[in-house]
Design a protein around this motif. Structure first.
Motif, mmCIF file in Angstrom:
data_model
loop_
_atom_site.group_PDB
_atom_site.id
_atom_site.type_symbol
_atom_site.label_atom_id
_atom_site.label_comp_id
_atom_site.label_asym_id
_atom_site.label_seq_id
_atom_site.Cartn_x
_atom_site.Cartn_y
_atom_site.Cartn_z
ATOM 1 N N GLN A 44 0.820 -1.247 -0.202
ATOM 2 C CA GLN A 44 -0.071 -0.160 -0.026
ATOM 3 C C GLN A 44 0.855 1.236 -0.074
ATOM 4 N N VAL A 45 1.923 1.251 0.487
ATOM 5 C CA VAL A 45 2.698 2.499 0.760
ATOM 6 C C VAL A 45 3.582 2.723 -0.535
ATOM 7 N N ALA A 46 3.887 1.595 -1.310
ATOM 8 C CA ALA A 46 4.519 1.915 -2.453
ATOM 9 C C ALA A 46 3.455 2.258 -3.401
ATOM 10 N N ILE A 47 2.373 1.589 -3.725
ATOM 11 C CA ILE A 47 1.208 2.036 -4.525
ATOM 12 C C ILE A 47 1.096 3.705 -4.238
ATOM 13 N N SER A 48 0.810 3.833 -2.865
ATOM 14 C CA SER A 48 0.451 5.216 -2.584
ATOM 15 C C SER A 48 1.489 6.253 -3.121
ATOM 16 N N ASP A 49 2.837 5.975 -2.747
ATOM 17 C CA ASP A 49 4.012 6.741 -3.338
ATOM 18 C C ASP A 49 3.904 6.996 -4.790
ATOM 19 N N LEU A 50 3.660 5.692 -5.474
ATOM 20 C CA LEU A 50 3.513 5.753 -7.074
ATOM 21 C C LEU A 50 2.514 6.570 -7.344
ATOM 22 N N PHE A 51 1.444 6.708 -6.830
ATOM 23 C CA PHE A 51 0.077 7.402 -7.244
ATOM 24 C C PHE A 51 0.549 9.092 -6.803
ATOM 25 N N GLU A 52 1.085 9.270 -5.685
ATOM 26 C CA GLU A 52 1.349 10.712 -5.423
ATOM 27 C C GLU A 52 2.165 11.273 -6.372
ATOM 28 N N ILE A 53 3.559 10.599 -6.559
ATOM 29 C CA ILE A 53 4.443 10.982 -7.488
ATOM 30 C C ILE A 53 3.784 11.214 -8.914
ATOM 31 N N ASN A 54 3.091 10.203 -9.444
ATOM 32 C CA ASN A 54 2.571 10.414 -10.657
ATOM 33 C C ASN A 54 1.467 11.657 -10.550
ATOM 34 N N SER A 55 0.505 11.528 -9.674
ATOM 35 C CA SER A 55 -0.695 12.489 -9.853
ATOM 36 C C SER A 55 0.076 13.965 -9.434
ATOM 37 N N LYS A 57 2.876 14.883 -10.461
ATOM 38 C CA LYS A 57 3.608 15.550 -11.663
ATOM 39 C C LYS A 57 2.542 16.042 -12.518
ATOM 40 N N LEU A 58 1.474 15.520 -12.719
ATOM 41 C CA LEU A 58 0.414 16.181 -13.171
ATOM 42 C C LEU A 58 -0.192 17.502 -12.641
ATOM 43 N N GLY A 59 -0.199 17.434 -11.406
ATOM 44 C CA GLY A 59 -0.436 18.707 -10.548
ATOM 45 C C GLY A 59 0.413 19.895 -10.745
ATOM 46 N N ALA A 60 1.665 19.493 -10.980
ATOM 47 C CA ALA A 60 2.637 20.584 -11.391
ATOM 48 C C ALA A 60 2.584 21.174 -12.572
ATOM 49 N N GLU A 61 1.954 20.272 -13.349
ATOM 50 C CA GLU A 61 1.839 20.824 -15.000
ATOM 51 C C GLU A 61 0.610 21.360 -15.008
ATOM 52 N N THR A 76 8.553 15.634 -4.237
ATOM 53 C CA THR A 76 9.923 15.630 -3.710
ATOM 54 C C THR A 76 9.644 14.552 -2.365
ATOM 55 N N ASP A 77 8.801 14.898 -1.371
ATOM 56 C CA ASP A 77 8.597 14.088 -0.208
ATOM 57 C C ASP A 77 8.321 12.743 -0.446
ATOM 58 N N HIS A 78 7.434 12.374 -1.499
ATOM 59 C CA HIS A 78 7.024 11.101 -1.767
ATOM 60 C C HIS A 78 8.046 10.354 -2.499
ATOM 61 N N THR A 79 9.090 10.925 -3.390
ATOM 62 C CA THR A 79 10.234 10.440 -4.026
ATOM 63 C C THR A 79 11.004 9.687 -2.846
ATOM 64 N N GLN A 164 0.939 13.704 8.095
ATOM 65 C CA GLN A 164 -0.096 14.318 8.745
ATOM 66 C C GLN A 164 0.021 15.948 8.114
ATOM 67 N N HIS A 165 1.340 16.208 7.891
ATOM 68 C CA HIS A 165 1.236 17.835 7.759
ATOM 69 C C HIS A 165 0.841 17.851 6.094
ATOM 70 N N HIS A 166 1.190 16.768 5.426
ATOM 71 C CA HIS A 166 0.591 16.778 3.865
ATOM 72 C C HIS A 166 -0.801 16.791 4.031
ATOM 73 N N LEU A 167 -1.574 16.028 4.924
ATOM 74 C CA LEU A 167 -2.724 16.091 4.725
ATOM 75 C C LEU A 167 -3.474 17.539 5.191
ATOM 76 N N GLU A 168 -2.708 18.034 6.101
ATOM 77 C CA GLU A 168 -3.145 19.496 6.352
ATOM 78 C C GLU A 168 -3.151 20.368 5.226
ATOM 79 N N LEU A 169 -2.078 20.300 4.373
ATOM 80 C CA LEU A 169 -2.018 21.011 3.256
ATOM 81 C C LEU A 169 -2.889 20.628 2.160
ATOM 82 N N ALA A 170 -3.207 19.501 2.157
ATOM 83 C CA ALA A 170 -4.271 18.764 0.879
ATOM 84 C C ALA A 170 -5.606 19.497 1.488
ATOM 85 N N GLN A 171 -5.946 19.476 2.709
ATOM 86 C CA GLN A 171 -7.237 19.815 3.245
ATOM 87 C C GLN A 171 -7.371 21.482 2.931
ATOM 88 N N LYS A 172 -6.092 22.397 3.163
ATOM 89 C CA LYS A 172 -6.142 23.830 2.959
ATOM 90 C C LYS A 172 -6.261 23.854 1.528
#
Length: 185
Positions: A44-55, A57-61, A76-79, A164-172
């Motif tokens: 689950q962590v590996a798949i989550s990280d893959l999704f975070e990195i790929n999604s 990258k789209l968000g940055a674009e 950066t963080d999920h890599t 937990q910090h990522h979650l706060e940022l995502a919620q904001k």
């Protein structure tokens, strides 16, 4: 009769392992606060990280300015966490197999994001980020508390504050997009 006893004994010992994996896949373990198996956690962590990195990258674009900033930090963080997890597994501290591709649910979300733009992209992207980080925080909390591998349990505990910090940022990010004001100071 001996064979029946041996088969029954084998099933008795295999059932908790099968149930835990099934429970993780169905969300039952999360609801009950049960730690996933080491393999389930790693997967689950590996798949989550893959999704975070790929999604992200789209968000940055494709995202707005706030989403681009968020996305850059997430890539950066999920890599980093992905590399740390791989090191634990390939270094022999954790006996598990790392998936090399997204599961169908995460791939479907990524495919959807690829086809969106503007407000539609932002709405889905922000929502996915909140959901993904809620799931990650829950997963890491459960493993850090009751995981079966000491090295992985320690890593989960050390990684949890960043998630937990990522979650706060995502919620904001989601609140700013949707114009939510409830609970804001």
């Amino acid at each position: 009769m001996k064979r029946l006893t041996v088969v029954a004994t084998c099933l008795l010992f295999a059932t908790p392992v099968l149930a835990q994996s099934l429970g993780e896949k169905t969300g039952v373990n999360s609801t009950l606060g049960i730690a996933p198996t080491t393999q389930d956690f790693v997967t689950q962590v590996a798949i989550s990280d893959l999704f975070e990195i790929n999604s992200n990258k789209l968000g940055a674009e494709k995202g707005n300015a706030a989403e681009k900033s968020f996305a850059t930090q997430m890539v950066t963080d999920h890599t980093k966490t992905s590399t740390e997890l791989k090191t634990l597994v390939t270094g022999g501290k954790v006996k598990a197999e790392l998936p090399t591709a997204l599961d169908s649910a995460h791939q479907s979300k990524l495919d959807k994001l690829k086809g969106l733009s503007g407000a539609d992209f932002s709405s889905s992207f922000d929502s996915y980020q909140v959901d993904a980080h809620k799931d990650a925080v829950n997963l890491f909390e459960r493993y850090a508390k009751s995981g079966e591998n000491a090295d992985l349990k320690d890593w989960a505990g050390k990684t949890l504050p960043a998630l937990q910090h990522h979650l706060e940022l995502a919620q904001k990010l989601d609140d700013a997009r949707s114009g939510a004001t409830v609970g804001k100071k």
